[in-house]
Enzyme design. Structure first.
Site, PDB file in Angstrom:
ATOM      1  N   HIS A 183      -8.447  -5.096   0.697  1.00 49.54           N
ATOM      2  CA  HIS A 183      -7.021  -4.348   0.489  1.00 49.54           C
ATOM      3  C   HIS A 183      -6.385  -4.716   1.644  1.00 49.54           C
ATOM      4  CE1 HIS A 183      -4.219  -1.157  -0.198  1.00 49.54           C
ATOM      5  NE2 HIS A 183      -4.239  -0.728   1.222  1.00 49.54           N
ATOM      6  N   ASP A 207     -10.074  -4.311  -5.085  1.00 48.13           N
ATOM      7  CA  ASP A 207      -9.635  -3.623  -3.981  1.00 48.13           C
ATOM      8  C   ASP A 207     -10.599  -2.348  -3.588  1.00 48.13           C
ATOM      9  OD1 ASP A 207      -7.903  -1.665  -2.292  1.00 48.13           O
ATOM     10  OD2 ASP A 207      -6.176  -2.924  -2.854  1.00 48.13           O
ATOM     11  N   SER A 224       1.139  -1.082  -0.132  1.00 47.85           N
ATOM     12  CA  SER A 224       0.077   0.204   0.219  1.00 47.85           C
ATOM     13  C   SER A 224       0.853   1.165   0.055  1.00 47.85           C
ATOM     14  CB  SER A 224      -0.969  -0.121   0.991  1.00 47.85           C
ATOM     15  OG  SER A 224      -1.982   0.986   1.030  1.00 47.85           O
TER      16      SER A 224
END
Length: 458
Positions: free
Chosen positions: A373, A341, A198
């Site tokens: 996610h 996601d 991320s």
């Protein structure tokens, strides 16, 4: 305190330090204060060191060998500054045994100093809701392999989350510092891998893009970038007004610290209420921030609206600057992304990967249809760790290309990997020693490294 005014890339001896069970916030901690002559240091030079104790969620003491290094690095304009990395070894590791180094870039996704890994990973840290605390098991999974780990504060002590390029500089300079730190037992030929998910995946992408030019002497053998954002500007617009609007808010708060013209623009276009909310990001951890900003829409607090703000030349230049993928990483990459996601759009990461592939980068891109996610980084952990292990041992690269699977939870050495991770979590909760497997026989590629060492530092 020890300040190195001339650094030749060799080992720097540590100085003794006393562990504290109640760490101070970085802004109150003298350890973070830069020396007056920081500009005279070479990138990666160690300023000072200390031993620290790691805590699982700040509570359960971890039996891991850990130190922190304050080192010289720079911002996106090349202005010298300092940052901190937390360097780790398995409990009882023999520094005489050669081992690889993983640079793990935490997601952070915050500007509050309590979310920096150097604070939030320590025992006694009051950082509930910070992402690095949640990612500690991933870091420990690397230690369990017998690897050394560097966890840099890649957003800098000023919390400049989202700013272009400088996360890469801080991560690479942290690697330089780790290699120079005697207790880790590393040397200039040590194989290095970059890893993050991320916001940490985006930082990993910046480091991968900068490595060949900024730190050519480092033997970076691979990079794993999970859900690496792809197009931060598109993510900012898409998340505004959604349940995840807090990510857009903290992104704005971080960028205004790195781009003063953005701060002036925001003050001119946003009302006092939204500016007050942005001020809350200065002291709020990530998950509480997501709750506070859920469904808050900038359009309702700006006379011109978000679209008009983005159309301005100044903001457009900033959004163009933070767009990764303009440089080709020199190492092979593994990229992972959830097809559905809820935070990062698969199309944005598809485009990011396409830019790398067009530039000739060896990218293995794995897309997952089922994972959310947050869960993907844990469900795909065996895939990521196995790929890193292959780079360290010189195993033949898996083929490049894009594969979409129902779930990466069942890919690669899935069953054994998940069982090992469950056992590792139990050891962490019980505070048992985290011992590493015997370090692997590493592929050092001396001929490539020797050529790189002859290149001057940037």
């Amino acid at each position: 305190m020890s300040v190195e005014l001339e650094w030749d890339g060799g080992p720097v001896p540590p100085e003794p330090a006393v562990c504290s069970h109640r760490p101070m916030l970085p802004e109150d901690d003298p350890f973070y204060v830069p020396p007056p002559a920081v500009g005279r240091l070479r990138p990666g030079a160690i300023v000072r060191t200390r031993a620290v104790e790691i805590g699982f969620f700040g509570l359960v003491p971890q039996r891991i060998s850990a130190w922190q290094l304050l080192y010289r690095t720079c911002d996106l304009h090349g202005v010298p500054e300092v940052a901190v990395t937390t360097v780790l070894l398995p409990w009882g590791a023999d520094p005489a045994e050669p081992r690889p180094l993983v640079s793990f870039q935490c997601a952070i996704d915050a500007v509050a100093s309590k979310c920096l890994p150097s604070y939030s990973l320590r025992r006694g840290a009051r950082a509930a809701g910070s992402i690095p605390q949640l990612e500690l098991p991933l870091i420990v999974s690397a230690l369990a392999r017998g690897w050394a780990v560097s966890v840099p504060d890649h957003g800098g002590t000023a919390g400049r989350f989202g700013v272009a390029r400088e996360p890469g500089y801080r991560a690479l300079d942290a690697v330089r510092a780790a290699i120079a730190f005697l207790p880790l037992g590393l040397d200039p030929a040590t194989p290095v891998a970059l890893w993050g998910y991320s916001g940490g995946g985006l930082a990993t992408a910046w480091a991968a893009e900068a490595a060949a030019e900024y730190a050519p002497e480092l033997n970076v053998v691979g990079a794993v970038a999970g859900s690496p954002v792809g197009d931060p500007a598109a993510a900012f617009v898409r998340l505004n007004g959604t349940l995840f609007a807090g990510f857009a808010a903290v992104f704005t708060a971080g960028l205004r610290r790195g781009y003063p013209e953005l701060d002036r623009m925001l003050r001119a276009h946003l009302d006092a209420r939204y500016l007050g909310w942005l001020a809350e990001t200065e002291t709020t951890a990530t998950f509480p921030l997501l709750y506070r900003f859920a469904r808050r829409d900038i359009d309702k607090h700006s006379g011109a609206g978000l679209a008009a703000m983005i159309a301005q030349d100044g903001l457009r230049r900033i959004l163009d600057d933070i767009h990764p993928g303009r440089r080709a990483p020199a190492m092979p990459m593994l990229v992972l992304q959830g097809v559905h996601d809820e935070v990062i759009a698969a199309a944005d990461v598809d485009g990011h990967v396409a830019r790398y592939v067009e530039a000739g980068v060896h990218v293995r891109y794995l897309r997952d249809r089922l994972s959310t996610h947050l869960l993907l980084q844990f469900l795909a952990l065996p895939v990521m760790v196995d790929w890193l292990a292959g780079r360290f041992t010189g195993r033949e690269l898996p083929p490049a290309g894009t594969w979409t699977r129902w779930s990466l939870a069942f890919a690669g050495p899935a069953l054994s990997g998940h069982l090992s991770f469950a056992a590792l979590l139990a050891r962490m909760w019980l505070g048992r020693p985290i011992r590493g497997a015997r370090p692997p026989v590493m592929a050092r590629r001396p001929s490539v490294l020797s050529a790189a060492l002859r290149k001057p530092l940037s």
